[in-house]
Scaffold this motif. Structure first.
Motif, mmCIF file in Angstrom:
data_model
loop_
_atom_site.group_PDB
_atom_site.id
_atom_site.type_symbol
_atom_site.label_atom_id
_atom_site.label_comp_id
_atom_site.label_asym_id
_atom_site.label_seq_id
_atom_site.Cartn_x
_atom_site.Cartn_y
_atom_site.Cartn_z
ATOM 1 N N MET A 36 0.808 -1.216 0.000
ATOM 2 C CA MET A 36 0.000 0.000 0.000
ATOM 3 C C MET A 36 0.842 1.267 0.000
ATOM 4 N N ILE A 37 2.111 1.179 0.382
ATOM 5 C CA ILE A 37 2.967 2.367 0.375
ATOM 6 C C ILE A 37 2.999 3.007 -1.016
ATOM 7 N N ASN A 38 3.008 2.159 -2.054
ATOM 8 C CA ASN A 38 3.048 2.666 -3.425
ATOM 9 C C ASN A 38 1.716 2.550 -4.149
ATOM 10 N N ALA A 39 0.712 1.982 -3.489
ATOM 11 C CA ALA A 39 -0.552 1.681 -4.163
ATOM 12 C C ALA A 39 -1.463 2.899 -4.243
ATOM 13 N N SER A 40 -0.970 3.926 -4.908
ATOM 14 C CA SER A 40 -1.761 5.119 -5.204
ATOM 15 C C SER A 40 -1.663 5.378 -6.693
ATOM 16 N N PHE A 41 -2.715 5.942 -7.256
ATOM 17 C CA PHE A 41 -2.689 6.229 -8.689
ATOM 18 C C PHE A 41 -1.632 7.272 -9.032
ATOM 19 N N LEU A 42 -1.150 8.002 -8.031
ATOM 20 C CA LEU A 42 -0.082 8.960 -8.269
ATOM 21 C C LEU A 42 1.193 8.252 -8.733
ATOM 22 N N THR A 43 1.360 6.991 -8.317
ATOM 23 C CA THR A 43 2.518 6.199 -8.711
ATOM 24 C C THR A 43 2.567 6.014 -10.227
ATOM 25 N N PRO A 200 15.193 7.824 -23.406
ATOM 26 C CA PRO A 200 13.973 7.597 -22.624
ATOM 27 C C PRO A 200 14.045 6.320 -21.783
ATOM 28 N N PHE A 201 14.735 5.287 -22.309
ATOM 29 C CA PHE A 201 14.872 4.050 -21.540
ATOM 30 C C PHE A 201 15.639 4.299 -20.249
ATOM 31 N N LEU A 202 16.769 5.001 -20.364
ATOM 32 C CA LEU A 202 17.567 5.321 -19.182
ATOM 33 C C LEU A 202 16.785 6.209 -18.224
ATOM 34 N N MET A 203 16.012 7.146 -18.781
ATOM 35 C CA MET A 203 15.210 8.027 -17.944
ATOM 36 C C MET A 203 14.168 7.240 -17.163
ATOM 37 N N GLN A 204 13.493 6.301 -17.827
ATOM 38 C CA GLN A 204 12.469 5.495 -17.163
ATOM 39 C C GLN A 204 13.079 4.585 -16.106
ATOM 40 N N PHE A 205 14.219 3.980 -16.440
ATOM 41 C CA PHE A 205 14.916 3.128 -15.467
ATOM 42 C C PHE A 205 15.284 3.918 -14.220
ATOM 43 N N ALA A 206 15.896 5.072 -14.420
ATOM 44 C CA ALA A 206 16.343 5.888 -13.285
ATOM 45 C C ALA A 206 15.159 6.373 -12.457
ATOM 46 N N ALA A 207 14.069 6.764 -13.115
ATOM 47 C CA ALA A 207 12.889 7.255 -12.391
ATOM 48 C C ALA A 207 12.281 6.152 -11.539
ATOM 49 N N ALA A 208 12.168 4.947 -12.089
ATOM 50 C CA ALA A 208 11.594 3.828 -11.340
ATOM 51 C C ALA A 208 12.470 3.463 -10.147
ATOM 52 N N ALA A 209 13.795 3.469 -10.352
ATOM 53 C CA ALA A 209 14.711 3.137 -9.261
ATOM 54 C C ALA A 209 14.674 4.188 -8.165
ATOM 55 N N THR A 210 14.721 5.458 -8.562
ATOM 56 C CA THR A 210 14.715 6.549 -7.575
ATOM 57 C C THR A 210 13.426 6.569 -6.781
ATOM 58 N N PHE A 211 12.305 6.279 -7.458
ATOM 59 C CA PHE A 211 11.003 6.247 -6.784
ATOM 60 C C PHE A 211 11.020 5.247 -5.635
ATOM 61 N N GLN A 212 11.693 4.114 -5.826
ATOM 62 C CA GLN A 212 11.764 3.095 -4.790
ATOM 63 C C GLN A 212 12.757 3.458 -3.694
ATOM 64 N N VAL A 213 13.918 3.989 -4.087
ATOM 65 C CA VAL A 213 14.916 4.383 -3.086
ATOM 66 C C VAL A 213 14.355 5.454 -2.146
ATOM 67 N N LEU A 244 7.546 -3.680 -4.420
ATOM 68 C CA LEU A 244 7.867 -3.938 -5.823
ATOM 69 C C LEU A 244 6.614 -4.244 -6.634
ATOM 70 N N VAL A 245 5.756 -5.113 -6.124
ATOM 71 C CA VAL A 245 4.568 -5.519 -6.873
ATOM 72 C C VAL A 245 3.659 -4.326 -7.157
ATOM 73 N N SER A 246 3.381 -3.517 -6.121
ATOM 74 C CA SER A 246 2.471 -2.386 -6.333
ATOM 75 C C SER A 246 3.080 -1.351 -7.265
ATOM 76 N N ALA A 247 4.383 -1.062 -7.107
ATOM 77 C CA ALA A 247 5.026 -0.054 -7.954
ATOM 78 C C ALA A 247 5.030 -0.485 -9.421
ATOM 79 N N VAL A 248 5.473 -1.705 -9.683
ATOM 80 C CA VAL A 248 5.560 -2.194 -11.063
ATOM 81 C C VAL A 248 4.177 -2.275 -11.692
ATOM 82 N N TRP A 249 3.225 -2.811 -10.946
ATOM 83 C CA TRP A 249 1.859 -2.985 -11.457
ATOM 84 C C TRP A 249 1.260 -1.635 -11.872
ATOM 85 N N ILE A 250 1.310 -0.675 -10.954
ATOM 86 C CA ILE A 250 0.663 0.612 -11.218
ATOM 87 C C ILE A 250 1.445 1.430 -12.241
#
Length: 487
Positions: A36-43, A200-213, A244-250
């Motif tokens: 639920m920490i990441n389970a918001s549509f804002l993600t 864009p690939f590097l940008m998406q990778f970095a954004a997803a990683a930073t969001f989790q960190v 991980l599941v909620s972040a990747v899914w959303i």
């Protein structure tokens, strides 16, 4: 009347130690919490970055998954610290930075949490606005903020109950939305486009990683209530799997909706999909969105207030109580609600840049903290000394931690990539922000070098003599926030 520290409803603790008699919970509840920490549509906004920059859906999904896995590893390792130490996350920094040297990452963590709260207040109000269109947006923001404030003030038990309850509702909602996206949107055509663009690939990778960190500064705030003898590896796994599941899914849903509805905002995309599935379904989905935002604001208020009190206590002695925590949450929570009223939606882009910069301050911290815990001190720490205002055996100013932190942050600057400034190294990589990776490697590596002569045996003896420590973590906690201070 001040509630008891172990009150069945009101949490009496803030930054202090949780004794074994108050430990409870299980791994399933932790998995639900971290889901639920990441389970918001804002993600979903994080997952939309790749497609909006021209990256195809298949490669966006690869970047989201790989980036999220990498970033989640760091927050998950923090999870094991909670049960072993019985302390919230940021106060553990005193072992590396000193009781006063830890103020910089503490302040950054505080502002980041309350900054994210503004986003979630506005997102929750936007969701509710789709349901009750005639109510002014400002009133809805006040309502969302006040309800979350009450939940955070009551404390950990209510937060956990809310997260566990809503997790089932959110999973069901995501399943319905996923089925709707696959059946109603041209996902097959989206997947057939396999165009790869490096930037864009590097940008998406970095954004997803930073969001989790960025979640790392709050992890032990909630795992500290688990029994001390629970497997650290299993705790880390529950944190890892949940977030991980909620972040990747959303985020994947966000990528699909960004392609299908490029002109819609994050919440609007989900509303459009819901109404396409069944007229009126958007109302139900927006109510779920509102509830998840309420939970997210409550978590931000709770963890932000704990970090704030920890920073203040390093300079001015006071005892951790329910009244102190409630006052901090109320005052800062009201400021957040007020700020949400004065930050227009048009300014949220600039405000997100401000928050991104603050997250930069937390990257070197997580590197130093994890390196110290797992490699240098190997989990052998004095809880009693961490909670002393003068830092006890760790002192007021931890030079190795502070130097590693500062150097790591400075080295990150050329790799920063925001809408207001792009560093030369980031520009050379097409605008992708890999500062988080640089900060992790430099700060962690430098800390190892600076502590190469660390006398583990001598500190081990000092830790073993402390009333509460991670060697014999079975004593009941005295009035720890002031015990033994030489201020």
């Amino acid at each position: 009347m001040e509630p008891k520290q172990n009150s069945p409803l009101l949490e009496g603790r803030s930054f202090d130690y949780v004794p074994l008699t108050e430990r409870n919970g299980n791994l399933l509840s932790q998995t639900q919490l971290w889901f639920m920490i990441n389970a918001s549509f804002l993600t979903a906004a994080t997952g939309a970055l790749g497609p909006l920059s021209g990256l195809s859906l298949p490669w966006t999904i690869v970047a989201i998954v790989v980036g999220s896995v990498f970033g989640t590893l760091f927050q998950a390792f923090h999870g094991a610290q909670g049960p072993r130490m019985g302390l919230p996350q940021m106060i553990q920094s005193r072992a590396q930075f000193g009781s006063r040297g830890a103020v910089l990452p503490l302040v950054a963590a505080t502002i980041v949490q309350f900054g994210f709260a503004i986003f979630y207040v506005q997102t929750g109000a936007s969701s509710l606005g789709i349901v009750v269109k005639e109510v002014p947006s400002g009133l809805l923001q006040v309502l969302v903020g006040l309800v979350a404030l009450v939940v955070a003030t009551i404390g950990y038990r209510l937060v956990m109950f809310a997260e566990k309850t809503v997790s089932w509702i959110m999973v069901a909602t995501l399943v319905v939305l996923t089925v709707g996206a696959v059946t109603l949107l041209p996902v097959g055509e989206m997947m057939a486009n396999s165009t790869f663009i490096l930037a864009p690939f590097l940008m998406q990778f970095a954004a997803a990683a930073t969001f989790q960190v960025a979640v790392a500064p709050v992890v032990s705030d909630y795992t500290r209530y688990l029994p001390v003898n629970i497997s650290g590896a299993k705790v880390s796994a529950s944190v890892f799997g949940g977030t991980l599941v909620s972040a990747v899914w959303i985020e994947i849903l966000g990528a699909i909706l960004a392609i299908a509805y490029p002109k819609a905002d994050t919440v609007g995309g989900f509303a459009k999909l819901s109404d396409a599935m069944l007229p009126g379904l958007a109302v139900v989905v927006m109510i779920v969105s509102l509830i998840t935002c309420l939970n997210a604001v409550a978590v931000a208020f709770y963890s932000g207030s704990v970090a704030f009190l920890t920073a203040i206590e390093g300079f001015r002695r006071f005892t951790s109580t329910f009244r102190v925590r409630a006052t901090a949450i109320t005052v800062i929570g009201l400021l957040v609600i007020g700020a949400s009223l004065f930050v227009p939606n048009s300014a949220l882009g600039s405000f997100s840049v401000f928050l991104a910069i603050l997250v930069y301050f937390l990257i070197p911290w997580t590197a130093v903290n994890l390196t110290d815990y797992y490699i240098v001190r190997r989990g052998i720490l004095s809880i009693s000394d961490i909670l002393k205002q003068d830092g006890g055996i760790y002192g007021r100013w931890g030079k190795a931690g502070m130097i590693s932190y500062a150097v790591g942050f400075v080295v990150m600057i050329p790799f920063f990539s925001t809408t207001v400034w792009v560093g030369p190294a980031a520009a050379a990589m097409g605008g992708a922000d890999f500062s988080f990776l640089v900060g992790l490697v430099v700060s962690g590596g430098l800390y190892l070098i600076l502590t190469r002569n660390f006398d583990r045996a001598a500190e081990y003896e000092a830790v073993a003599a402390a009333p509460i420590n991670t060697i014999h973590n079975h004593e009941e906690a005295p009035a720890l926030s002031t015990a033994g201070s030489t201020e």
